[in-house]
Design a protein around this motif. Structure first.
Motif, PDB file in Angstrom:
ATOM      1  N   UNK A   1      26.342 -20.994  -7.682  1.00 15.16           N
ATOM      2  CA  UNK A   1      26.681 -19.587  -7.671  1.00 15.16           C
ATOM      3  C   UNK A   1      27.719 -19.222  -6.553  1.00 15.16           C
ATOM      4  N   UNK A   2      27.636 -20.032  -5.580  1.00 15.70           N
ATOM      5  CA  UNK A   2      28.973 -19.753  -4.398  1.00 15.70           C
ATOM      6  C   UNK A   2      30.242 -20.567  -5.182  1.00 15.70           C
ATOM      7  N   UNK A   3      30.111 -21.761  -5.670  1.00 13.48           N
ATOM      8  CA  UNK A   3      31.210 -22.307  -6.265  1.00 13.48           C
ATOM      9  C   UNK A   3      31.929 -21.623  -7.291  1.00 13.48           C
ATOM     10  N   UNK A   4      31.042 -21.156  -8.138  1.00 14.59           N
ATOM     11  CA  UNK A   4      31.448 -20.463  -9.372  1.00 14.59           C
ATOM     12  C   UNK A   4      32.145 -19.057  -9.095  1.00 14.59           C
ATOM     13  N   UNK A   5      31.597 -18.364  -8.205  1.00 18.52           N
ATOM     14  CA  UNK A   5      32.329 -17.261  -7.537  1.00 18.52           C
ATOM     15  C   UNK A   5      33.553 -17.404  -7.017  1.00 18.52           C
ATOM     16  N   UNK A   6      33.661 -18.685  -6.334  1.00 19.66           N
ATOM     17  CA  UNK A   6      34.839 -18.702  -5.465  1.00 19.66           C
ATOM     18  C   UNK A   6      36.048 -19.179  -6.528  1.00 19.66           C
ATOM     19  N   UNK A   7      35.451 -20.064  -7.611  1.00 21.51           N
ATOM     20  CA  UNK A   7      36.313 -20.326  -8.574  1.00 21.51           C
ATOM     21  C   UNK A   7      36.808 -19.036  -9.500  1.00 21.51           C
ATOM     22  N   UNK A   8      36.089 -18.080  -9.723  1.00 17.60           N
ATOM     23  CA  UNK A   8      36.240 -16.821 -10.150  1.00 17.60           C
ATOM     24  C   UNK A   8      37.590 -16.308  -9.405  1.00 17.60           C
ATOM     25  N   UNK A   9      37.271 -16.074  -8.009  1.00 12.89           N
ATOM     26  CA  UNK A   9      38.493 -15.633  -7.280  1.00 12.89           C
ATOM     27  C   UNK A   9      39.744 -16.266  -7.315  1.00 12.89           C
ATOM     28  N   UNK A  10      39.496 -17.707  -7.190  1.00 15.22           N
ATOM     29  CA  UNK A  10      40.667 -18.568  -7.423  1.00 15.22           C
ATOM     30  C   UNK A  10      41.419 -18.358  -8.775  1.00 15.22           C
TER      31      UNK A  10
END
Length: 143
Positions: free
Chosen positions: A78-87
């Motif tokens: 979840x953390x990685x996917x949300x960071x990817x969304x931001x990027x």
């Protein structure tokens, strides 16, 4: 102290955009700032809100990348996917693929929106409206 989501996003942005583009303020709240390419657009600021990131484009528009948007994933993912969304949303701005529209009435901003630059079915601009890409003004409405 910043959240795991903020720290992961910070690391991902440095990895993909480079350290020299990002200014960090430990806060609270912790923020990451990418300096404006054009003063009319404004900086990109990522703010740590613990379970989500609030991302501002200049002083008139913002959006959220939140962990709950990936509730079906395990915590680390979840953390990685949300960071990817931001990027991904930031990269779309930096590459000029996102248009910011300011809708004004009587000299005041009434609403803001962003859309993909290849989208062809947007409402026509009103006489006071403006659109921008990361690189500066794109078009204005006609009286």
């Amino acid at each position: 102290m910043s959240s795991v989501l903020f720290d992961s996003t910070h690391a991902l942005l440095i990895e993909r955009l480079g350290r020299d583009q990002i200014r960090v303020d430990v806060g609270p709240p912790a923020t990451l700032t990418i300096a404006a390419a054009h003063p009319a657009v404004g900086d990109i600021v990522v703010q740590d809100d613990e379970s989500e990131l609030m991302i501002a484009l200049g002083e008139h528009h913002h959006w959220h990348c939140a962990l709950y948007q990936h509730d079906t994933l395990p915590d680390g993912e979840r953390v990685r996917a949300t960071a990817e969304d931001a990027h991904d949303s930031i990269q779309a701005i930096l590459s000029g693929k996102t248009v910011l529209r300011l809708t004004r009435r009587d000299g005041r901003i009434r609403s803001t929106t962003t859309y993909r630059s290849d989208l062809t079915e947007m409402e026509p601009l009103g006489p006071e409206d403006e659109e921008f890409t990361w690189f500066g003004p794109l078009r204005t409405g006609t009286p």
